[in-house]
Design an enzyme around this catalytic site. Structure first.
Site, PDB file in Angstrom:
ATOM      1  N   ASP A 139       0.840  -1.212   0.000  1.00  0.00           N
ATOM      2  CA  ASP A 139       0.000   0.000   0.000  1.00  0.00           C
ATOM      3  C   ASP A 139       0.870   1.255   0.000  1.00  0.00           C
ATOM      4  O   ASP A 139       2.047   1.232  -0.373  1.00  0.00           O
ATOM      5  CB  ASP A 139      -0.985  -0.066   1.187  1.00  0.00           C
ATOM      6  CG  ASP A 139      -2.297   0.636   0.904  1.00  0.00           C
ATOM      7  OD1 ASP A 139      -2.355   1.881   1.043  1.00  0.00           O
ATOM      8  OD2 ASP A 139      -3.281  -0.032   0.518  1.00  0.00           O
ATOM      9  N   ASP A 140       0.297   2.339   0.434  1.00  0.00           N
ATOM     10  CA  ASP A 140       0.896   3.676   0.409  1.00  0.00           C
ATOM     11  C   ASP A 140       2.267   3.697   1.112  1.00  0.00           C
ATOM     12  O   ASP A 140       2.481   2.987   2.086  1.00  0.00           O
ATOM     13  CB  ASP A 140      -0.075   4.615   1.146  1.00  0.00           C
ATOM     14  CG  ASP A 140       0.226   6.072   0.903  1.00  0.00           C
ATOM     15  OD1 ASP A 140       1.242   6.374   0.265  1.00  0.00           O
ATOM     16  OD2 ASP A 140      -0.580   6.904   1.372  1.00  0.00           O
ATOM     17  N   ARG A 158      -5.872  16.550   3.236  1.00  0.00           N
ATOM     18  CA  ARG A 158      -4.861  15.494   3.426  1.00  0.00           C
ATOM     19  C   ARG A 158      -3.503  15.952   2.889  1.00  0.00           C
ATOM     20  O   ARG A 158      -2.742  15.174   2.337  1.00  0.00           O
ATOM     21  CB  ARG A 158      -5.286  14.182   2.753  1.00  0.00           C
ATOM     22  CG  ARG A 158      -4.798  12.962   3.526  1.00  0.00           C
ATOM     23  CD  ARG A 158      -4.860  11.678   2.718  1.00  0.00           C
ATOM     24  NE  ARG A 158      -4.566  10.535   3.574  1.00  0.00           N
ATOM     25  CZ  ARG A 158      -3.970   9.420   3.174  1.00  0.00           C
ATOM     26  NH1 ARG A 158      -3.613   9.276   1.924  1.00  0.00           N
ATOM     27  NH2 ARG A 158      -3.734   8.435   4.003  1.00  0.00           N
ATOM     28  N   LYS A 190      -3.935  -1.139  -6.843  1.00  0.00           N
ATOM     29  CA  LYS A 190      -4.972  -0.433  -6.081  1.00  0.00           C
ATOM     30  C   LYS A 190      -4.824   1.042  -6.411  1.00  0.00           C
ATOM     31  O   LYS A 190      -3.813   1.659  -6.077  1.00  0.00           O
ATOM     32  CB  LYS A 190      -4.776  -0.680  -4.586  1.00  0.00           C
ATOM     33  CG  LYS A 190      -5.757   0.072  -3.690  1.00  0.00           C
ATOM     34  CD  LYS A 190      -5.530  -0.313  -2.238  1.00  0.00           C
ATOM     35  CE  LYS A 190      -6.337   0.531  -1.269  1.00  0.00           C
ATOM     36  NZ  LYS A 190      -5.989   0.209   0.132  1.00  0.00           N
ATOM     37  N   TRP A 191      -5.839   1.594  -7.047  1.00  0.00           N
ATOM     38  CA  TRP A 191      -5.812   2.986  -7.557  1.00  0.00           C
ATOM     39  C   TRP A 191      -6.634   3.838  -6.596  1.00  0.00           C
ATOM     40  O   TRP A 191      -7.851   3.794  -6.612  1.00  0.00           O
ATOM     41  CB  TRP A 191      -6.389   2.990  -8.957  1.00  0.00           C
ATOM     42  CG  TRP A 191      -6.447   4.290  -9.688  1.00  0.00           C
ATOM     43  CD1 TRP A 191      -6.792   5.515  -9.203  1.00  0.00           C
ATOM     44  CD2 TRP A 191      -6.183   4.479 -11.079  1.00  0.00           C
ATOM     45  NE1 TRP A 191      -6.756   6.451 -10.195  1.00  0.00           N
ATOM     46  CE2 TRP A 191      -6.384   5.837 -11.361  1.00  0.00           C
ATOM     47  CE3 TRP A 191      -5.809   3.632 -12.117  1.00  0.00           C
ATOM     48  CZ2 TRP A 191      -6.235   6.367 -12.646  1.00  0.00           C
ATOM     49  CZ3 TRP A 191      -5.655   4.166 -13.390  1.00  0.00           C
ATOM     50  CH2 TRP A 191      -5.853   5.516 -13.648  1.00  0.00           C
ATOM     51  N   ASP A 192      -5.935   4.585  -5.784  1.00  0.00           N
ATOM     52  CA  ASP A 192      -6.588   5.356  -4.722  1.00  0.00           C
ATOM     53  C   ASP A 192      -6.852   6.794  -5.177  1.00  0.00           C
ATOM     54  O   ASP A 192      -6.331   7.254  -6.202  1.00  0.00           O
ATOM     55  CB  ASP A 192      -5.660   5.335  -3.491  1.00  0.00           C
ATOM     56  CG  ASP A 192      -6.387   5.524  -2.169  1.00  0.00           C
ATOM     57  OD1 ASP A 192      -7.573   5.912  -2.181  1.00  0.00           O
ATOM     58  OD2 ASP A 192      -5.757   5.297  -1.128  1.00  0.00           O
ATOM     59  N   MET A 193      -7.621   7.532  -4.409  1.00  0.00           N
ATOM     60  CA  MET A 193      -7.933   8.939  -4.706  1.00  0.00           C
ATOM     61  C   MET A 193      -8.475   9.531  -3.402  1.00  0.00           C
ATOM     62  O   MET A 193      -9.582   9.231  -3.020  1.00  0.00           O
ATOM     63  CB  MET A 193      -8.996   8.982  -5.812  1.00  0.00           C
ATOM     64  CG  MET A 193      -9.173  10.292  -6.507  1.00  0.00           C
ATOM     65  SD  MET A 193     -10.084  11.509  -5.560  1.00  0.00           S
ATOM     66  CE  MET A 193     -11.702  10.795  -5.477  1.00  0.00           C
ATOM     67  N   ASN A 194      -7.657  10.352  -2.743  1.00  0.00           N
ATOM     68  CA  ASN A 194      -7.934  10.644  -1.336  1.00  0.00           C
ATOM     69  C   ASN A 194      -8.374  12.061  -0.991  1.00  0.00           C
ATOM     70  O   ASN A 194      -8.248  12.457   0.172  1.00  0.00           O
ATOM     71  CB  ASN A 194      -6.700  10.290  -0.493  1.00  0.00           C
ATOM     72  CG  ASN A 194      -6.623   8.799  -0.245  1.00  0.00           C
ATOM     73  OD1 ASN A 194      -7.565   8.201   0.226  1.00  0.00           O
ATOM     74  ND2 ASN A 194      -5.505   8.204  -0.603  1.00  0.00           N
ATOM     75  N   CYS A 218     -10.395   2.823  -5.480  1.00  0.00           N
ATOM     76  CA  CYS A 218     -10.441   3.169  -4.070  1.00  0.00           C
ATOM     77  C   CYS A 218     -10.487   4.687  -3.996  1.00  0.00           C
ATOM     78  O   CYS A 218      -9.960   5.366  -4.873  1.00  0.00           O
ATOM     79  CB  CYS A 218      -9.169   2.641  -3.398  1.00  0.00           C
ATOM     80  SG  CYS A 218      -8.992   3.098  -1.666  1.00  0.00           S
ATOM     81  N   ASP A 255     -12.832   2.255   4.278  1.00  0.00           N
ATOM     82  CA  ASP A 255     -11.718   2.123   5.226  1.00  0.00           C
ATOM     83  C   ASP A 255     -12.214   1.583   6.558  1.00  0.00           C
ATOM     84  O   ASP A 255     -11.405   1.246   7.427  1.00  0.00           O
ATOM     85  CB  ASP A 255     -11.048   3.482   5.457  1.00  0.00           C
ATOM     86  CG  ASP A 255     -10.068   3.809   4.352  1.00  0.00           C
ATOM     87  OD1 ASP A 255      -9.714   2.901   3.584  1.00  0.00           O
ATOM     88  OD2 ASP A 255      -9.651   4.980   4.259  1.00  0.00           O
TER      89      ASP A 255
END
Ligand code: DGJ
Length: 735
Positions: free
Chosen positions: A352-353, A429, A462-466, A512, A534
């Protein structure tokens, strides 16, 4: 020709007709009707809702503003004289087998032209030169329709699109309850219902993405509709950006449902000869209740919206290191987690990140998609090879649409982030949103990410967008086109997804967005699964997964077992309960496997083996919701999955708080073969007051009429404790 079109597949009917004034309107949407008849009588004439235009029709396919229909409009177009009045009249139509795609936008599709039929009707406004194409597709053997709208400027002067709804339905009555999925981070897609009332009721997003606040899905159900029976109309927008779904009940008791890009945050300059394609709306009508509606969405979204090799393939059981390590890891720690995971039967390790730039917290490095050699001295290549040598697949986390102020990318291209020159930027963030309306940003991201994906044996992303988008001002657009920034950005996201999924067709993508902040049909077209939330607490997940299942297939819900006390709620639930909830999704673990006790390792090994034994049933079986966490006191939830041939099923019953001296309870099942005998076993393999009476052989008819039986005596209940779950595995036996 009487200009009436009837699309039907024996499961539903849609009848459209051209009214006397040349406008197009809906005559019927709902139960299947006989073909070859006229249904013109269904539209009242001389309707009193319009001003001064007695004789105008009540039902309009593309209602516009300013000429007497005072309800919300589907199309608002600013013209050179400043007015928005249009007179859209039938011009021509075509009917063809199959379903055309929507170019840059994701949409449902057919694999064979015989699967669907599409009607396109052109409406034209002579004065402005605007041509509107209304497209309706009916799918054979599915109670579903797709509707989209395209507008074209055949005139000589530029027009300004202010509102372009994908769907507008004039329903003849307002006797409906509106159901939608609302929430926020950590409690996404909770079911909310409201009985329609005079005026407008709407849900929307203006956050730059579909959002955790309101999902782009609504349903209208009758008061008497249940999971198992009754009329329901579901509508979902295949779109990941700002959206609106609104129902207006006007004084004479009709209801207009409109759905599309949120008009508050949108405008579009339509030059002569240019056209604009609105996203697709998908409609399901059934009188088989919410369960049948969901099944239709699952089938259509799972098989004719999701694409690629992973669409129908069983999804791997993964371990993700996020909750296990957060940013605190190095190669050895990751390999240790993966080694234990491999021993437990887990199939995929996801990093992950925190692996890139100099990212030890969420305050830097987004955009710098090169490995942090302090943590991973042998690079992604070295780590991924060690993981694959263990016998696991390797997956990696990215957040392409973002940039940190503290990053090399931002230093080189500060103008690539959304911002209004001369005004402060709103941080969230500690990061900014890249402006994917700029083609050079999409090109850059495609370049660096394809290099990353080719740098080792990567089989999952895993393509995140926060964060949400603020200051949606694009340096690539002139002042008069700034209203296009949000939509162009989403088109850029889709373009990047399209290029990467085409270049790396074997990679399984999971979308995500701070959990389930972009869990929508548009994303599903590129990533067949999405991290649902989450919030990994098993009890919270009951509500999240129940709500998500209204429209989205089980195989699309990323669902993981995490450590306790749960990081979001502090709740301590049994390990078996955490697994029993996560089994109903694309299953995995999100914890430090090296920290598991021997007993927990044994339990996880058993969970993994159990899931593997039933994986296709869990992921692709027919979901039947039995007992809602949103009804009553919400203390009990139950659902089941049934195989297509109805010979196998798994029923899950969950209880939140234990109650003393419990009532006798029965859980009638649905969707079984009434004539079959089922042998019932349980998971976990405990023999107690809940399972004991049910580990027998019973008829499908009996199980559907009388259900599983729970007769827990008062001296037996204390042993159950809070937060328990039991699964019942049904196997048809040959008599
Ligand atoms: C939000 C996601 O939902 C989490 O699973 C995790 O990937 C973090 N972002 C990482 O920053």
């Amino acid at each position: 020709m009487d200009r009436q079109w009837h699309l039907t597949n024996g499961l539903l009917s849609l009848v459209l007709g051209v009214h006397d004034d040349g406008s197009l309107g809906l005559l019927h949407l709902g139960a299947p009707l006989a073909q070859g008849r006229s249904y013109r009588h269904l539209v009242p004439r001389g309707w009193r809702g319009f001003a001064n235009r007695l004789g105008d029709p009540i039902a309009l396919e593309v209602p516009t503003s300013g000429s007497g229909d005072f309800r919300v409009a589907a199309l608002v177009v600013g013209q050179p004289d400043g007015s928005t009045v249009l007179e859209l009249k039938y011009r021509e139509h075509g009917i063809a087998v199959g379903k055309p795609d929507l170019g840059a936008l994701p949409s449902t599709y057919v694999e064979d032209d015989a699967e669907a039929e599409t009607l396109e009707v052109d409406l034209a406004d002579e004065r402005s030169g605007l041509v509107v194409t209304v497209a309706w597709t009916i799918f054979g053997e599915r109670p579903a329709l797709a509707r989209s709208l395209r507008v074209r400027n055949d005139g000589n002067t530029a027009l300004r699109l202010d509102t372009v709804m994908s769907l507008s339905l004039d329903l003849p009555d307002d006797d409906w309850t509106l159901l939608h999925l609302a929430g926020v981070w950590g409690r996404e897609r909770h079911v909310v219902e409201r009985v329609l009332a005079p005026g407008r009721q709407s849900i929307s997003s203006n956050r730059g993405s579909s959002s955790a606040v309101h999902n782009p899905f609504v349903a209208l159900r009758r008061a008497t509709t249940t999971e198992a029976q009754g009329e329901v109309l579901g509508a979902a927008l295949v779109y990941s950006g700002n959206h609106l779904a609104e129902v207006e009940v006007e004084p004479y008791g009709t209801a207009r449902l409109r759905m599309g890009i949120d008009p508050e945050t949108f405008s579009w300059a339509l030059e002569p000869r240019a056209s604009f394609q609105a996203p697709e709306a998908v409609l399901v009508w059934t009188d088989g209740g919410l369960g049948a509606m969901s099944h239709a969405f699952h089938d259509l979204f799972g098989r004719r919206l999701a694409r690629g090799v992973w669409r129908d393939r069983p999804r791997p059981i993964l371990v993700n290191n996020w909750e296990g390590t957060y940013f605190d890891f190095d190669e050895e720690r990751l390999v240790a987690i993966a080694t234990v995971a491999r021993d437990l039967g887990i199939e995929l390790f996801v990093l992950d990140d925190g692996w890139f730039g100099k990212r030890d917290a969420d305050n830097s490095s987004l955009g710098d998609w090169f490995v942090d050699r302090r943590k991973l001295p042998n690079g992604i290549d070295g780590l991924s090879r060690r993981i694959t040598e263990l016998g696991l697949r390797f997956g990696i986390w990215i957040e392409p649409e973002m940039v940190s102020e503290r990053s090399e990318l931002f230093a080189a291209h500060p103008d690539w982030a959304f911002q209004v020159p001369g005004r402060p930027r709103t941080e969230s963030r500690q990061q900014l949103v890249l402006d994917l309306a700029r083609p050079e940003v999409v090109d850059h991201l495609f370049g660096v990410l394809s290099e990353l994906f080719a740098s080792g044996p990567i089989s999952y992303v895993k393509w995140d967008m926060n964060r949400w988008t603020t200051e949606p001002w694009s340096g690539a657009l002139p002042p008069e086109r700034q209203g296009e920034a949000f939509h162009r950005h989403i088109l850029g996201v889709y373009e990047l997804y399209r290029r990467l999924t085409e270049a790396f067709p074997k990679i399984l993508f999971e979308s995500c967005a701070s959990g389930g902040g972009r869990f929508d049909p548009g994303m599903l077209a590129f990533a067949p699964q999405a991290w649902a939330s989450d919030d990994t607490d098993a009890i919270e997940r009951l509500a999240i997964q129940w709500g998500s299942s209204l429209a989205y297939p089980v195989s699309s819900h990323g669902a993981h077992v995490s450590a306790v006390p749960n990081h979001q709620t502090g709740r301590i639930t049994p390990l078996a309960t955490r697994a029993a909830v996560a089994f109903f999704g694309a299953f995995g673990y999100e914890l430090d496997t090296t920290a598991l006790s021997d007993a927990d390792r044994e339990a996880v090994r058993d969970q993994v083996a159990f899931y593997k034994g039933h994986r296709e049933l869990f992921q692709f079986g027919r979901l039947v919701r039995l007992r809602s966490p949103f009804e009553g006191d919400g203390n009990g939830t139950a659902w089941m999955v049934v195989s297509e041939d109805r010979r196998r099923a798994i029923v899950a019953l969950y209880q939140v708080l234990n109650r003393p001296n419990p009532q006798v309870d029965r859980l009638p099942l649905r969707g079984l073969d009434a004539g079959a005998e089922y042998r019932i076993t349980t998971w976990p393999r405990v023999d107690d007051a809940v399972t004991g009476a049910n580990t027998v052989t019973r008829g499908g008819d009996d199980l559907m009429a009388n259900g599983l039986l729970f007769d827990v005596e008062r001296h037996e209940s204390a042993a159950l404790g809070d937060f328990w779950a039991r699964l019942f595995v049904l196997d048809a036996i040959d008599r």
